[in-house]
Design an enzyme around this catalytic site. Structure first.
Site, PDB file in Angstrom:
ATOM      1  N   CYS A  29       3.278  -3.874  -2.427  1.00 43.33           N
ATOM      2  CA  CYS A  29       4.398  -3.778  -1.472  1.00 43.33           C
ATOM      3  C   CYS A  29       4.660  -5.102  -0.755  1.00 43.33           C
ATOM      4  O   CYS A  29       3.814  -5.597  -0.001  1.00 43.33           O
ATOM      5  CB  CYS A  29       4.089  -2.664  -0.477  1.00 43.33           C
ATOM      6  SG  CYS A  29       5.088  -2.688   1.012  1.00 43.33           S
ATOM      7  N   CYS A  69       4.760  -4.956   3.147  1.00 49.74           N
ATOM      8  CA  CYS A  69       3.379  -4.777   3.637  1.00 49.74           C
ATOM      9  C   CYS A  69       2.709  -6.137   3.800  1.00 49.74           C
ATOM     10  O   CYS A  69       2.048  -6.415   4.804  1.00 49.74           O
ATOM     11  CB  CYS A  69       2.574  -3.924   2.661  1.00 49.74           C
ATOM     12  SG  CYS A  69       3.243  -2.280   2.321  1.00 49.74           S
TER      13      CYS A  69
END
Length: 386
Positions: free
Chosen positions: A51, A54
């Site tokens: 991600c 993230c």
């Protein structure tokens, strides 16, 4: 010079004391026990290794002293990969479907608040304050909705908080929101599209009835593609029995050919079966279907090829199949060379025993990561092992 050296030493010491969020290095049960003992909430950064947002949070927000000061003093903090170890069960328990998701859990393991996505410093601290205020928690916001709240901004915020983890509830919220909107803007249309996941949703009726407004913002061909996807997803959902883990092929093919060609319907069904098999860890079925689906990859995007190759790296052990995955990764790199797909290629080469090429591509991957500000820790570990 001596004074300058002392000042520099003090300055460096002050920097060393500045820190961001401190995350616990223990299992979830121990974290809950600690939270209960200290009468605090648990903050969970629910992330996935692939991600992008993230990683940006790790780089830009978590290390900030203002963020660390608040979170460290008010919460027990945990950082958990939702696709590994006990994170898999936690993702299911707390219905985590998008990354990053931020959860606030009490000592009894009950969720009291959540949000998601890349969040700037000020907002990241504010929603943590909201989590501590019972009147601003998600549970309270839901109750306020049930009591009849109609304020558009309130409804919009509540829909954004629930759209990825409680689509049925978010659909009700957006239904009330759109009933009040006489004119749609781009943000409204984006929300409508995000919330419309089934032809049986009340939002689908709004999607159909307000088509003239929507196609002023998005091209009509995009509207048509989205409409087809919603119909496909609805039929797919009805075709799969989660209890028996079985597919009703005849139902899907009959219903989907009302708006798809036979070839399109068969390919979509095969893709859905492959995706489900991977999710259920039925690797032999996934491997067989993926190899059938990707015989011709000339029109497949670099990103999709990389994802496919990585899935094989993580789950498949047959050397012939892994060599096919190497070819997919090579094609991905040819179409768009980046840190992610060069890392995949390096790992695949290593898995099939080609250490020489593994090292070449790992070095390339680390260089690309550094030039684009990405975290190459895992690739550097691979490089050291070669």
């Amino acid at each position: 010079m001596k004074k300058l050296a002392i000042f520099s030493s003090l300055f460096i010491s002050a920097l060393a004391l500045a820190q961001g969020i401190k995350f616990e290095d223990s299992n979830f049960s121990a974290i809950l026990a600690k939270a209960k003992k200290e009468n605090k909430l648990v903050f969970i950064d629910a992330y996935a290794s692939w991600c992008g947002p993230c990683k940006l949070m790790v780089k830009n927000i978590f290390p900030l002293q203002t963020v660390g000061d608040f979170y460290n003093s008010h919460f027990i903090n945990a950082k958990i990969d939702m696709e590994k170890g006990e994170g898999i069960g936690l993702a299911k328990k707390y219905n985590v479907k998008a990354f990053p998701t931020y959860l606030f859990i009490n000592g009894d393991g009950e969720e009291v608040h959540r949000t998601l996505g890349y969040v700037e410093e000020k907002d990241f601290i504010q929603f943590a304050k909201d989590a501590e205020d019972p009147s601003k928690r998600l549970t309270a916001l839901k109750q306020k909705f049930e009591n009849g709240e109609k304020d558009p901004e309130f409804l919009k915020n509540l829909a954004e908080l629930t759209i990825y983890n409680d689509s049925e509830f978010a659909g009700k919220v957006l239904d009330r929101y759109f009933q009040q909107k006489t004119e749609l803007d781009k943000e409204d249309v984006q929300m409508l599209l995000s919330g419309t996941q089934s032809t049986e949703s009340p939002l689908y009726k709004i999607f159909q009835s307000r088509k003239p407004e929507i196609i002023k913002i998005f091209p009509e061909d995009r509207y048509g593609k989205f409409d087809k996807n919603v119909k496909v997803n609805t039929v797919l959902k009805k075709s799969y029995n989660a209890d028996t883990k079985s597919w009703n092929d005849n139902y899907f093919l009959t219903e989907s050919q009302k708006f798809l060609t036979k070839d399109e319907a068969e390919k979509i069904l095969k893709r859905a079966k492959a995706s489900r098999a991977l999710k259920d860890k039925d690797i032999p079925t996934y491997e067989k279907l993926a190899l059938e689906l990707y015989k011709d990859t000339s029109a497949t995007s670099s990103e999709e090829l990389n994802s496919l190759a990585w899935n094989f790296f993580e789950n498949v052990n047959n050397k012939t199949s892994l060599e096919k995955a190497v070819a997919w990764a090579q094609e991905s790199v040819k179409k768009d060379t980046n840190y992610a797909n060069t890392d995949t290629l390096a790992n695949l080469y290593n898995k099939i025993g080609d250490k020489k090429n593994a090292k070449i591509w790992a070095e390339k991957s680390v260089q690309l990561a550094k030039s684009t500000g990405q975290d190459s820790t895992d690739t550097e570990k691979l490089l050291k092992s070669l």
